[in-house]
Design a protein around this motif. Structure first.
Motif, PDB file in Angstrom:
ATOM      1  N   LEU A 113     -14.251  77.351 137.833  1.00 53.49           N
ATOM      2  CA  LEU A 113     -14.536  75.941 137.584  1.00 53.49           C
ATOM      3  C   LEU A 113     -13.288  75.199 137.103  1.00 53.49           C
ATOM      4  CD1 LEU A 113     -17.672  74.450 135.947  1.00 53.49           C
ATOM      5  CD2 LEU A 113     -15.434  73.712 135.137  1.00 53.49           C
ATOM      6  N   VAL A 114     -12.569  75.790 136.155  1.00 54.94           N
ATOM      7  CA  VAL A 114     -11.384  75.127 135.605  1.00 54.94           C
ATOM      8  C   VAL A 114     -10.300  74.960 136.669  1.00 54.94           C
ATOM      9  CG1 VAL A 114      -9.446  75.415 134.006  1.00 54.94           C
ATOM     10  CG2 VAL A 114     -11.791  75.753 133.208  1.00 54.94           C
ATOM     11  N   LEU A 115     -10.059  76.006 137.447  1.00 56.64           N
ATOM     12  CA  LEU A 115      -9.031  75.901 138.480  1.00 56.64           C
ATOM     13  C   LEU A 115      -9.464  74.970 139.605  1.00 56.64           C
ATOM     14  CD1 LEU A 115      -7.621  79.525 138.575  1.00 56.64           C
ATOM     15  CD2 LEU A 115      -6.363  77.430 138.039  1.00 56.64           C
ATOM     16  N   ILE A 118      -8.672  71.534 138.196  1.00 54.68           N
ATOM     17  CA  ILE A 118      -7.235  71.243 138.188  1.00 54.68           C
ATOM     18  C   ILE A 118      -6.705  71.022 139.598  1.00 54.68           C
ATOM     19  CG2 ILE A 118      -4.945  72.156 137.647  1.00 54.68           C
ATOM     20  CD1 ILE A 118      -6.242  73.755 135.374  1.00 54.68           C
ATOM     21  N   THR A 119      -7.134  71.834 140.541  1.00 47.61           N
ATOM     22  CA  THR A 119      -6.535  71.798 141.881  1.00 47.61           C
ATOM     23  C   THR A 119      -7.234  70.847 142.849  1.00 47.61           C
ATOM     24  OG1 THR A 119      -7.856  73.703 142.620  1.00 47.61           O
ATOM     25  CG2 THR A 119      -5.682  74.163 141.667  1.00 47.61           C
ATOM     26  N   THR A 120      -8.351  70.248 142.421  1.00 48.33           N
ATOM     27  CA  THR A 120      -9.016  69.254 143.279  1.00 48.33           C
ATOM     28  C   THR A 120      -9.113  67.887 142.616  1.00 48.33           C
ATOM     29  OG1 THR A 120     -11.263  69.810 142.507  1.00 48.33           O
ATOM     30  CG2 THR A 120     -10.402  71.045 144.395  1.00 48.33           C
ATOM     31  N   VAL A 213     -12.899  79.347 128.910  1.00 49.83           N
ATOM     32  CA  VAL A 213     -11.482  79.566 129.196  1.00 49.83           C
ATOM     33  C   VAL A 213     -10.648  79.236 127.960  1.00 49.83           C
ATOM     34  CG1 VAL A 213      -9.518  78.818 130.610  1.00 49.83           C
ATOM     35  CG2 VAL A 213     -11.776  79.145 131.657  1.00 49.83           C
ATOM     36  N   GLU A 214     -10.987  78.154 127.271  1.00 50.18           N
ATOM     37  CA  GLU A 214     -10.251  77.789 126.057  1.00 50.18           C
ATOM     38  C   GLU A 214     -10.296  78.921 125.034  1.00 50.18           C
ATOM     39  OE1 GLU A 214     -10.429  73.065 125.362  1.00 50.18           O
ATOM     40  OE2 GLU A 214     -12.402  74.031 125.301  1.00 50.18           O
ATOM     41  N   ARG A 224     -10.553  65.829 131.716  1.00 51.24           N
ATOM     42  CA  ARG A 224      -9.703  64.717 132.139  1.00 51.24           C
ATOM     43  C   ARG A 224      -8.243  65.163 132.232  1.00 51.24           C
ATOM     44  NH1 ARG A 224     -11.782  59.051 129.347  1.00 51.24           N
ATOM     45  NH2 ARG A 224     -13.852  59.035 130.322  1.00 51.24           N
ATOM     46  N   MET A 225      -7.854  66.063 131.348  1.00 46.55           N
ATOM     47  CA  MET A 225      -6.501  66.608 131.443  1.00 46.55           C
ATOM     48  C   MET A 225      -6.341  67.389 132.750  1.00 46.55           C
ATOM     49  SD  MET A 225      -4.406  69.234 128.921  1.00 46.55           S
ATOM     50  CE  MET A 225      -3.842  67.979 127.757  1.00 46.55           C
ATOM     51  N   CYS A 226      -7.390  68.106 133.142  1.00 45.11           N
ATOM     52  CA  CYS A 226      -7.348  68.824 134.416  1.00 45.11           C
ATOM     53  C   CYS A 226      -7.148  67.845 135.566  1.00 45.11           C
ATOM     54  CB  CYS A 226      -8.645  69.604 134.626  1.00 45.11           C
ATOM     55  SG  CYS A 226      -8.907  70.966 133.469  1.00 45.11           S
ATOM     56  N   ARG A 227      -7.833  66.730 135.505  1.00 35.99           N
ATOM     57  CA  ARG A 227      -7.716  65.715 136.568  1.00 35.99           C
ATOM     58  C   ARG A 227      -6.315  65.102 136.580  1.00 35.99           C
ATOM     59  NH1 ARG A 227     -10.157  62.245 140.096  1.00 35.99           N
ATOM     60  NH2 ARG A 227     -10.023  60.012 139.713  1.00 35.99           N
ATOM     61  N   ARG A 228      -5.780  64.812 135.406  1.00 34.39           N
ATOM     62  CA  ARG A 228      -4.415  64.271 135.346  1.00 34.39           C
ATOM     63  C   ARG A 228      -3.403  65.288 135.866  1.00 34.39           C
ATOM     64  NH1 ARG A 228      -6.356  62.531 130.287  1.00 34.39           N
ATOM     65  NH2 ARG A 228      -5.212  64.154 129.174  1.00 34.39           N
TER      66      ARG A 228
END
Length: 282
Positions: A113-115, A118-120, A213-214, A224-228
């Motif tokens: 989910l986290v990756l 971040i990647t999408t 993950v954290e 939002r950090m993942c999106r940025r």
């Protein structure tokens, strides 16, 4: 947005739930209410989203309201753009995803989910309402259907699935099938829930999965950090700002540069130097 409008209608401050019928005063009351709930930076998102929604149905009430009430426009102190994830943190997440217990469904799901986020560059809603059929592991693309502003100004989009996410996503999809059988459910959700009636996780459940993950890495970040980070990494890879803006689902590059990602100074300098060399300069 609907959740913010409902109490205003109940209190009689806004006359209608339908933005098509909104007046300048309705917009004013909505902005004043939002200012009590969100930060100055987020206010710009709220106003822009409302503006795009109303303009989609040919209602200029937001522009008229701001023209007659200029003090309602958010005023910034410093930058509006928050930090993206550092390269070290990204590498930590990626490298850990490659050595986790491949039989641990919950851990694999969390890293997938986290990756994916971040990647999408997906928002919380966009990833939690995604269906497994939206993922194409032949072309390695991801169709984002339930976008911000869905059914009004928002448009579905397709993003490429970066090589970094393919390994953990493939593993997750295998474990997902087993999880569905073990729990006796058969939802279409990419990240399914066995508790909800519709088979989709709640927004809070998505955040809790991210927290796995954290805790595993003893780090802190939000979606939002993942999106940025999605935008910043593509810009750092010399993908043009227009393409990044489209992939993020933004109406213009102003939103991308103002709130999410902008080419770093050192990259801009490198590009400038490379342009000299390509023309025979020194």
């Amino acid at each position: 947005m609907e959740g913010k409008i409902q109490p205003l209608v109940k209190e009689g401050k806004v006359k209608s739930m339908s933005p098509k019928n909104w007046t300048e005063n309705d917009v004013r009351e909505y902005i004043l209410y939002c200012k009590t709930l969100v930060s100055t930076a987020d206010m710009v998102h709220e106003i822009n989203a409302l503006r795009q929604l109303l303009l989609f149905i040919d209602n200029p009430a937001v522009d008229l309201c701001l023209a007659h009430n200029p003090m309602l426009k958010p005023k910034f102190k410093g930058t509006r753009r928050k930090d993206s994830m550092s390269d070290d943190m990204y590498d930590l997440i990626l490298n850990r995803s490659r050595i986790i217990d491949t039989g641990d469904f919950h851990l694999v799901r969390a890293y997938a989910l986290v990756l994916m986020a971040i990647t999408t560059g997906t928002r919380n809603k966009e990833i939690r309402l995604a269906d497994v059929e939206d993922v194409d592991t032949t072309l390695w693309t991801f169709d984002i259907i339930h976008v911000k502003g869905e059914a009004t100004y928002g448009m579905p989009r397709t993003v490429p699935l970066h090589p970094d996410v393919r390994e953990i996503l493939t593993l997750y999809l295998i474990l997902r099938k087993k999880w569905l059988v073990d729990n006796g459910v058969n939802p279409h959700a990419l990240f399914p829930s066995k508790e909800s009636e519709d088979g989709y996780l709640s927004g809070n459940a998505i955040r809790k999965i991210k927290e796995t993950v954290e805790k595993d890495l003893n780090v802190k970040f939000d979606l939002r950090m993942c999106r940025r980070t999605f935008g910043q990494r593509y810009l750092d890879s010399d993908v043009d700002i227009e393409s990044v803006s489209v992939l993020m689902g933004h109406a213009s590059t102003k939103t991308t540069e103002g709130f999410y990602s902008r080419k770093r100074l050192n990259k801009a300098m490198d590009n400038a130097r490379n342009s000299w060399l390509s023309k025979g300069g020194k």
